[in-house]
Design an enzyme around this catalytic site. Structure first.
Site, PDB file in Angstrom:
ATOM      1  N   ASP A   1      -3.826   9.139  15.202  1.00 25.00           N
ATOM      2  CA  ASP A   1      -4.354   8.700  13.904  1.00 25.00           C
ATOM      3  C   ASP A   1      -4.990   7.313  14.017  1.00 25.00           C
ATOM      4  OD1 ASP A   1      -5.005   9.010  11.229  1.00 25.00           O
ATOM      5  OD2 ASP A   1      -3.031   8.414  10.474  1.00 25.00           O
TER       6      ASP A   1
ATOM      7  N   TYR B   1       2.695   9.720   3.298  1.00 24.45           N
ATOM      8  CA  TYR B   1       4.103   9.905   3.653  1.00 24.45           C
ATOM      9  C   TYR B   1       4.998   8.714   3.333  1.00 24.45           C
ATOM     10  CZ  TYR B   1       1.832  13.533   6.491  1.00 24.45           C
ATOM     11  OH  TYR B   1       1.077  14.595   6.913  1.00 24.45           O
ATOM     12  N   SER B   2       4.430   7.629   2.795  1.00 22.34           N
ATOM     13  CA  SER B   2       5.253   6.430   2.614  1.00 22.34           C
ATOM     14  C   SER B   2       4.679   5.443   1.603  1.00 22.34           C
ATOM     15  CB  SER B   2       5.399   5.713   3.955  1.00 22.34           C
ATOM     16  OG  SER B   2       4.129   5.263   4.385  1.00 22.34           O
ATOM     17  N   GLU B   3       5.528   4.486   1.217  1.00 23.02           N
ATOM     18  CA  GLU B   3       5.103   3.320   0.444  1.00 23.02           C
ATOM     19  C   GLU B   3       5.486   2.098   1.269  1.00 23.02           C
ATOM     20  OE1 GLU B   3       4.850   4.155  -4.183  1.00 23.02           O
ATOM     21  OE2 GLU B   3       6.929   3.887  -3.514  1.00 23.02           O
TER      22      GLU B   3
ATOM     23  N   GLY C   1       0.824  -1.208   0.000  1.00 28.04           N
ATOM     24  CA  GLY C   1       0.000   0.000   0.000  1.00 28.04           C
ATOM     25  C   GLY C   1       0.848   1.244   0.000  1.00 28.04           C
ATOM     26  N   ARG C   2       0.166   2.370  -0.108  1.00 33.52           N
ATOM     27  CA  ARG C   2       0.883   3.639  -0.077  1.00 33.52           C
ATOM     28  C   ARG C   2       0.073   4.624   0.743  1.00 33.52           C
ATOM     29  NH1 ARG C   2       1.765   5.325  -5.833  1.00 33.52           N
ATOM     30  NH2 ARG C   2       2.607   7.195  -4.851  1.00 33.52           N
ATOM     31  N   GLY C   3       0.778   5.503   1.417  1.00 33.13           N
ATOM     32  CA  GLY C   3       0.129   6.546   2.194  1.00 33.13           C
ATOM     33  C   GLY C   3       0.639   7.892   1.738  1.00 33.13           C
TER      34      GLY C   3
END
Length: 350
Positions: free
Chosen positions: A157, A51-53, A47-49
């Site tokens: 979060d 701020y990151s992968e 997945g990806r967010g």
């Protein structure tokens, strides 16, 4: 000109960081030790967010399956904060375990290496959970929250995407500590945290002196979505509408009482959109599809979590002592060997 808002202080664990050495919470001074990412072979993207992968990977030195979170270019300070918090919480109950901090030898991009959890996507999982399952996983999540709060850390979060559940093994982990922060009494924090549907009222009215109780609102939103089978429970179109959705359930009078108590001035835009709403009874949300998941104890717990006034919300420890969790506590106090069997047996029996 509006006056300053009234101060507020956490009801629990308020002094945790002041009782520790500066080194514990001064993440800006922290110097992470970066290993070599070549030890890890990426297998597939998970997945990806923002701020990151995130990738599933194999540690080629020991064949261990891990998760590698490759950080996108953000301020060094933010990366240091996440690493310091993960190191401080390492070994904590139901907290995702940080295994390594590495950098790509060529690009110098930092990455975090975590234990692997065989997660079931929550959108599928939440549809099949039994009443007991919900109690069980909420209790496990509360263990993680009480642990991080006791260590002076707010997650900020909490949402289904950040709660990994391996349903086969009945294992839960709270992940993504990228927005987490150390709690210091009277500190004013950024309100641009958490995801819209899980943002506490304090964030939506720009009240900055919040604390651990923010996480308890988010947990309450998760509980509501699980027992009522309504995902998300408060479905705002934007941050303004989010507060309107909350007010349609908790009432506008109650909202104004909260604002008055903390001397909070509401953004004038709310004058046009808030309207007047009476407080709804939790029973109104029961229907044939969710009735089997709702009980008087569930509604009582929900009512004590989803409060405008952050100081009135149950703490994680108080929530764990609520009668809603008695069946889970009873099961977990049985001899260890029987636990997994008992749990799956109960699930199958329902």
């Amino acid at each position: 000109m509006p006056g300053p808002a009234a101060g507020s202080r956490a009801r629990v664990y308020a002094e945790v960081n002041s009782l520790r050495s500066r080194e514990y919470w001064d993440y800006e001074a922290h110097v992470p030790s970066w290993g070599n990412q070549d030890d890890y072979q990426l297998v597939r993207k998970l997945g990806r967010g923002k701020y990151s992968e995130v990738f599933e990977a194999i540690n080629i030195t020991n064949n261990e399956r891990v998760v590698v979170k490759i950080l996108k270019p953000v301020k060094k300070k933010k990366i240091k904060r996440e690493v310091k918090i993960l190191e401080n919480l390492r070994g904590g109950t139901n907290i995702i375990k940080l295994i390594d901090t590495v950098k790509d030898p060529v690009s110098k991009t930092p990455a975090l290496v975590f234990e692997y959890i065989n997660n079931t996507d929550f959108k599928q999982l939440y549809q099949i959970l039994t009443d007991f399952d919900i109690r069980f996983y909420m209790y496990e999540l509360l263990k993680a929250l009480d642990y991080c709060h006791s260590k002076g850390i707010m997650h900020r979060d909490v949402k289904p995407h950040n709660v990994m559940i391996d349903h086969q093994q009945k294992k839960l982990r709270l992940i993504d500590w990228g927005l987490a922060e150390f709690y210091h009494p009277a500190q004013e924090y950024n309100v641009r945290v958490a995801s819209r549907y899980f943002k506490g009222p304090e964030l939506l009215v720009d009240y900055q002196m919040y604390d651990y109780s923010l996480d308890m609102w988010s947990l309450g939103c998760m509980l509501a979505s699980m027992i009522f089978r309504r995902e998300p429970f408060f479905h705002g179109q934007d941050n303004y509408d989010q507060l309107v959705r909350i007010a349609k359930v908790l009432g506008t009078e109650e909202l104004y009482g909260y604002l008055k108590k903390y001397h909070i001035d509401l953004d004038p835009h709310f004058n046009d959109i808030l309207g007047q709403h009476s407080r709804k009874r939790w029973e109104n949300f029961i229907h044939s599809e969710n009735r089997h998941l709702v009980s008087p104890e569930a509604l009582d717990l929900l009512d004590k979590l989803l409060r405008y006034d952050h100081q009135q919300r149950l703490t994680a420890k108080e929530a764990m002592e609520h009668p809603y969790f008695y069946p889970v506590v009873k099961e977990q106090s049985q001899p260890c060997a029987d636990n997994a069997v008992l749990s799956s047996g109960l699930t199958a029996a329902r």
